[in-house]
Scaffold this motif. Sequence first.
Motif, PDB file in Angstrom:
ATOM      1  N   ILE A 219      35.686  58.192 -26.788  1.00 56.49           N
ATOM      2  CA  ILE A 219      34.174  58.798 -26.714  1.00 56.49           C
ATOM      3  C   ILE A 219      33.628  58.995 -25.550  1.00 56.49           C
ATOM      4  O   ILE A 219      32.939  59.724 -25.064  1.00 56.49           O
ATOM      5  N   LEU A 220      34.099  57.795 -24.680  1.00 57.34           N
ATOM      6  CA  LEU A 220      33.553  57.913 -23.184  1.00 57.34           C
ATOM      7  C   LEU A 220      34.096  59.224 -22.333  1.00 57.34           C
ATOM      8  O   LEU A 220      33.461  60.051 -22.035  1.00 57.34           O
ATOM      9  N   GLN A 221      35.520  59.265 -22.778  1.00 54.52           N
ATOM     10  CA  GLN A 221      36.230  60.454 -22.027  1.00 54.52           C
ATOM     11  C   GLN A 221      35.736  61.687 -22.614  1.00 54.52           C
ATOM     12  O   GLN A 221      35.535  62.788 -21.818  1.00 54.52           O
ATOM     13  N   ASN A 222      35.384  61.750 -24.080  1.00 52.79           N
ATOM     14  CA  ASN A 222      34.848  63.153 -24.526  1.00 52.79           C
ATOM     15  C   ASN A 222      33.454  63.198 -23.681  1.00 52.79           C
ATOM     16  O   ASN A 222      33.174  64.649 -23.320  1.00 52.79           O
ATOM     17  N   ALA A 223      32.574  62.229 -23.465  1.00 54.00           N
ATOM     18  CA  ALA A 223      31.370  62.509 -22.819  1.00 54.00           C
ATOM     19  C   ALA A 223      31.524  62.942 -21.225  1.00 54.00           C
ATOM     20  O   ALA A 223      30.654  63.700 -20.621  1.00 54.00           O
ATOM     21  N   ILE A 224      32.464  62.220 -20.556  1.00 53.74           N
ATOM     22  CA  ILE A 224      32.694  62.761 -19.130  1.00 53.74           C
ATOM     23  C   ILE A 224      33.474  64.167 -19.164  1.00 53.74           C
ATOM     24  O   ILE A 224      32.729  64.702 -18.071  1.00 53.74           O
ATOM     25  N   ASP A 225      34.177  64.411 -20.074  1.00 52.66           N
ATOM     26  CA  ASP A 225      34.484  65.842 -20.243  1.00 52.66           C
ATOM     27  C   ASP A 225      33.633  66.981 -20.221  1.00 52.66           C
ATOM     28  O   ASP A 225      33.519  67.851 -19.525  1.00 52.66           O
ATOM     29  N   LEU A 226      32.588  66.458 -21.149  1.00 53.64           N
ATOM     30  CA  LEU A 226      31.449  67.493 -21.258  1.00 53.64           C
ATOM     31  C   LEU A 226      30.510  67.486 -20.237  1.00 53.64           C
ATOM     32  O   LEU A 226      30.274  68.533 -19.711  1.00 53.64           O
ATOM     33  N   ALA A 227      30.296  66.364 -19.460  1.00 54.16           N
ATOM     34  CA  ALA A 227      29.501  66.438 -18.403  1.00 54.16           C
ATOM     35  C   ALA A 227      30.270  67.315 -17.230  1.00 54.16           C
ATOM     36  O   ALA A 227      29.413  68.042 -16.509  1.00 54.16           O
ATOM     37  N   HIS A 228      31.455  67.175 -17.107  1.00 55.04           N
ATOM     38  CA  HIS A 228      32.223  68.480 -16.256  1.00 55.04           C
ATOM     39  C   HIS A 228      31.978  69.937 -16.582  1.00 55.04           C
ATOM     40  O   HIS A 228      31.676  70.823 -16.048  1.00 55.04           O
ATOM     41  N   VAL A 229      31.848  70.026 -18.124  1.00 54.51           N
ATOM     42  CA  VAL A 229      31.974  71.528 -18.555  1.00 54.51           C
ATOM     43  C   VAL A 229      30.375  71.776 -18.215  1.00 54.51           C
ATOM     44  O   VAL A 229      30.277  73.037 -17.849  1.00 54.51           O
ATOM     45  N   LEU A 230      29.664  70.828 -18.400  1.00 54.68           N
ATOM     46  CA  LEU A 230      28.099  71.336 -17.870  1.00 54.68           C
ATOM     47  C   LEU A 230      27.702  71.345 -16.294  1.00 54.68           C
ATOM     48  O   LEU A 230      26.734  71.555 -16.022  1.00 54.68           O
ATOM     49  N   GLN A 231      28.552  71.058 -15.820  1.00 53.74           N
ATOM     50  CA  GLN A 231      28.844  71.238 -14.141  1.00 53.74           C
ATOM     51  C   GLN A 231      27.942  70.138 -13.534  1.00 53.74           C
ATOM     52  O   GLN A 231      27.317  70.372 -12.655  1.00 53.74           O
ATOM     53  N   ILE A 232      27.819  69.150 -14.244  1.00 52.86           N
ATOM     54  CA  ILE A 232      27.214  67.723 -13.694  1.00 52.86           C
ATOM     55  C   ILE A 232      28.231  67.385 -12.235  1.00 52.86           C
ATOM     56  O   ILE A 232      29.373  66.786 -12.900  1.00 52.86           O
ATOM     57  N   GLU A 233      27.592  67.519 -11.161  1.00 48.40           N
ATOM     58  CA  GLU A 233      28.664  67.329 -10.185  1.00 48.40           C
ATOM     59  C   GLU A 233      28.985  65.770 -10.042  1.00 48.40           C
ATOM     60  O   GLU A 233      30.351  65.415  -9.453  1.00 48.40           O
ATOM     61  N   ASP A 234      28.191  64.948 -10.075  1.00 50.78           N
ATOM     62  CA  ASP A 234      28.640  63.453  -9.763  1.00 50.78           C
ATOM     63  C   ASP A 234      28.136  62.688 -11.405  1.00 50.78           C
ATOM     64  O   ASP A 234      27.150  62.423 -11.373  1.00 50.78           O
ATOM     65  N   VAL A 235      29.280  62.564 -11.982  1.00 52.90           N
ATOM     66  CA  VAL A 235      29.294  61.897 -13.410  1.00 52.90           C
ATOM     67  C   VAL A 235      29.211  60.379 -13.169  1.00 52.90           C
ATOM     68  O   VAL A 235      30.029  59.923 -12.651  1.00 52.90           O
ATOM     69  N   ARG A 236      28.023  59.780 -13.677  1.00 51.37           N
ATOM     70  CA  ARG A 236      27.746  58.475 -13.622  1.00 51.37           C
ATOM     71  C   ARG A 236      27.573  57.883 -14.917  1.00 51.37           C
ATOM     72  O   ARG A 236      26.395  58.319 -15.296  1.00 51.37           O
ATOM     73  N   VAL A 237      28.373  57.041 -15.399  1.00 47.96           N
ATOM     74  CA  VAL A 237      28.285  56.469 -16.773  1.00 47.96           C
ATOM     75  C   VAL A 237      27.784  55.213 -16.566  1.00 47.96           C
ATOM     76  O   VAL A 237      28.314  54.212 -15.878  1.00 47.96           O
ATOM     77  N   ALA A 238      26.780  54.655 -17.425  1.00 51.87           N
ATOM     78  CA  ALA A 238      26.296  53.360 -17.643  1.00 51.87           C
ATOM     79  C   ALA A 238      26.686  52.897 -19.149  1.00 51.87           C
ATOM     80  O   ALA A 238      26.373  53.822 -20.039  1.00 51.87           O
ATOM     81  N   ILE A 239      27.384  51.885 -19.349  1.00 47.27           N
ATOM     82  CA  ILE A 239      27.985  51.476 -20.526  1.00 47.27           C
ATOM     83  C   ILE A 239      26.799  50.353 -20.857  1.00 47.27           C
ATOM     84  O   ILE A 239      26.659  49.257 -20.226  1.00 47.27           O
ATOM     85  N   LEU A 240      25.836  50.782 -22.027  1.00 50.34           N
ATOM     86  CA  LEU A 240      24.745  49.814 -22.155  1.00 50.34           C
ATOM     87  C   LEU A 240      24.970  48.923 -23.264  1.00 50.34           C
ATOM     88  O   LEU A 240      25.827  48.833 -23.994  1.00 50.34           O
ATOM     89  N   SER A 241      24.340  47.914 -22.837  1.00 49.82           N
ATOM     90  CA  SER A 241      24.248  46.606 -23.752  1.00 49.82           C
ATOM     91  C   SER A 241      22.874  45.968 -23.376  1.00 49.82           C
ATOM     92  O   SER A 241      21.977  46.735 -22.966  1.00 49.82           O
ATOM     93  N   ALA A 242      22.599  44.852 -23.938  1.00 46.61           N
ATOM     94  CA  ALA A 242      21.476  44.137 -23.897  1.00 46.61           C
ATOM     95  C   ALA A 242      21.305  43.399 -22.541  1.00 46.61           C
ATOM     96  O   ALA A 242      20.130  42.811 -22.389  1.00 46.61           O
TER      97      ALA A 242
END
Length: 312
Positions: free
Chosen positions: A159-182
């Motif tokens: 799921i994470l890799q899919n989202a990162i790959d999508l971010a690159h397709v959308l030309q987001i230059e600096d992809v920063r992922v927050a893995i959320l919890s409480a």
Amino acid sequence: MNTKHAKYQRLIARCRDLAPTPTAVVYPCDRSSLEGALEAAELGLIEPILVGPRAQIEAVARTFGADISACRVVEAPYSAAAAAAAVQLVREGQAEALMKGCLHTDELMAAVVKRDAGLRTARRVSHCFVMDVPSYENALIITDAAVNIAPTLDEKADILQNAIDLAHVLQIEDVRVAILSAMETVSAKVPSTVEAAALCKMVDRHQITGARVDGPLALDNAISLEAARVKQIDSPVVGHANVLLVPDLEAGNLLAKSLSFLAEADAAGIVLGARVPIILTSRADSVTTRLASCAVATLVATAQRQGSKMLG
């Protein structure tokens, strides 16, 4: 289109010089799904192939004066048959995207993930919302809010890799992922924090690539530098996250709908990890959101056609 959704407008504008994506529109038997497909076709985002009962589709078109004479219609008597026929169009190379009509998401996805006749790849299928939040500087990708109910660690990695790959397709230059919890600390009592820590280690070992990733992080720290400063969290992700990986479907759905209805955000929906992108729309979606969903799918389909790793 509403100027407050400038991020979506930029996405749509990026597709103007691209060829329309041949898209199987699955069971467009109500006004919202048929009209959305036709509007996207008018902008040159998709080339719709309408899959469903012809008489019913034509009757729906007449209710709002639409002309579908230029559209190809593939006859399918009911929704499940339409889903199967649409998947077959992809397998035969006649369609490069799917678009959900007025059938349940699980009915469409059942045809997509069918083991012998579906559209599986090596990658787990997952959903992303590409959200335009007026008060936030970045487009936000939220995953997964529609497909994987309670994903395992291995599933979260896909799921994470899919989202990162999508971010690159959308030309987001600096992809920063927050893995959320409480919370921001790892605790065995809160399994999502342990999985967040494991995912970060997978990034360190290059099992997941293409982004700066941190977690566990609470939502406030992911999007607010001030909140992170108060809690003394030192991370390149805090305050600048553009991808939010949620613990489970319920959390993702609540987060996306809270932003939509309390912060006037729009949520373009896309499913990744199959052979082609799958456009998920809701009857409550605005015109801009529907068009943005089609624009995202067109960008993904173009990247796949050009040899991107998005296929998994």
